[in-house]
Design an enzyme around this catalytic site. Structure first.
Site: not given
Ligand code: NAP
Length: 310
Positions: A131, A134-135
């Site tokens: 992701c 997300c990261d």
């Protein structure tokens, strides 16, 4: 016996719950331990209609849940371990209880496909991610690898260039699967580099740094090489979460639940909505739409059952 049990707590499951609850069916929702499905992994949702400013994935999921609960949906964070579908009385076993229901709506979604190579399990969450939204921010000024040649890989790769110095896209063929517009965008981005005809043989790293790179193999020449990187993003598609349903409902060759246009499976009283039966659109809004349709069909099925026609 429950009227209807909904399996899954993503956009499809909570929308099915909202509609079933508003039909006075007091649905039971078994979400599993992780709430929100894939949406909870998305930092910012800009394409869910009704929220012109966008909102966080988790925030949207909480709103879905609150709305379903407001009308009487009962939510349990139990993990389903087995199902036995028998028209009229479907059995669901979880890690802590047994349930029966006249109707079931399956909305268990899909999970990112993984590479299954050495180092993947060890460094997952320590340099390996599925992701970018997300990261990605952890990789400011770093080098990263993206695996895959589809729209997801292009989207993830392009997004990561906001942070990373260099993004190496490793693809197993010499042509992308991604749509032309995504390809054009990717090829025009000077921070994206492509490694063709290659697969990851091993994710490299150590306990101090996490991921340090990947050992690659060129499928045409068989030559091996090491590509240094601080992070590795896997974007090679998804697999439907249907392990539990094998032998219970019809699945297609990729393992997705087969439904007709009214979200019905081959078993009377068992319906499905969302990514577990859709590998084409995979959007929160389409998942919500098919979750809604599945609940309406479940309601109709129950009404017919009541009148002795089911
Ligand atoms: P996808 O289109 O199935 O692409 C998966 C990619 O990963 C393919 O390039 C495939 O290689 C590669 N791959 C699969 N298994 C692999 C393995 N074991 N090792 C190495 N490579 C592997 O999946 P996706 O990109 O997630 O897209 C899924 C759907 O969502 C598509 O319909 C897509 O259009 C849509 N989507 C749209 C957007 C957007 O429009 N913004 C964004 C994301 C996704 P091959 O090419 O050789 O098969």
């Amino acid at each position: 016996m429950e009227h209807v049990i909904i399996l899954g707590g993503g956009p499809a499951g909570f929308t099915a719950a909202l509609y079933a609850a508003r039909a006075n069916l007091a649905p039971l929702v078994l979400t599993g331990r992780v709430l929100g499905g894939q949406l909870s992994l998305t930092s910012e949702i800009e394409n869910y209609p009704g929220f012109p400013e966008g909102l966080g994935g988790m925030e949207l999921m909480e709103k879905f849940q609150q709305q379903a609960e407001r009308f009487g949906a009962v939510i349990k964070y139990e993990e389903v371990t087995a199902v036995r579908f028998r028209p009229g009385e479907h059995h669901i076993t979880t890690d802590s209880a047994e349930y029966t229901a006249k109707a079931v709506v399956i909305c268990t979604g899909s999970s990112p496909r993984l590479l299954n190579v050495p180092g993947e399990e060890r460094f997952f969450g320590r340099g390996i991610s599925t992701c970018a939204t997300c990261d990605g921010a952890f990789y400011k000024g770093r080098n990263v690898i993206v695996i895959g040649g589809g729209d997801s890989a292009m989207e993830e790769g392009t997004f990561l260039t906001r942070f990373a110095t260099k993004v190496h896209v490793v693809h197993r063929r010499d042509q992308l699967r991604a749509s032309p517009i995504m390809q054009d965008r990717a090829f025009a981005n000077p921070k994206l580099a492509f490694v063709w005809d290659s697969v990851v043989e091993e994710v490299l790293g150590d306990d101090t740094h996490g991921v340090t790179g990947a050992r690659l193999r060129n499928l045409k020449t068989n030559a091996q090489s090491v590509l240094d990187a601080d992070g590795l993003f896997i974007a090679i598609g998804h697999v439907p979460n249907t392990q539990l349903f094998k032998g219970q409902v019809d699945l297609d060759e990729q393992g997705y639940i087969v439904t007709d246009r009214r979200q019905r499976t081959n078993i009377p009283g068992v319906f499905a909505g969302g990514d577990v039966q859709d590998h084409v659109y995979r959007q929160a809004i389409t998942a919500a739409g098919t979750g809604c349709a599945a609940a309406i069909e479940a309601e109709r099925y129950l009404a017919e059952l009541e009148h002795g026609k089911g």
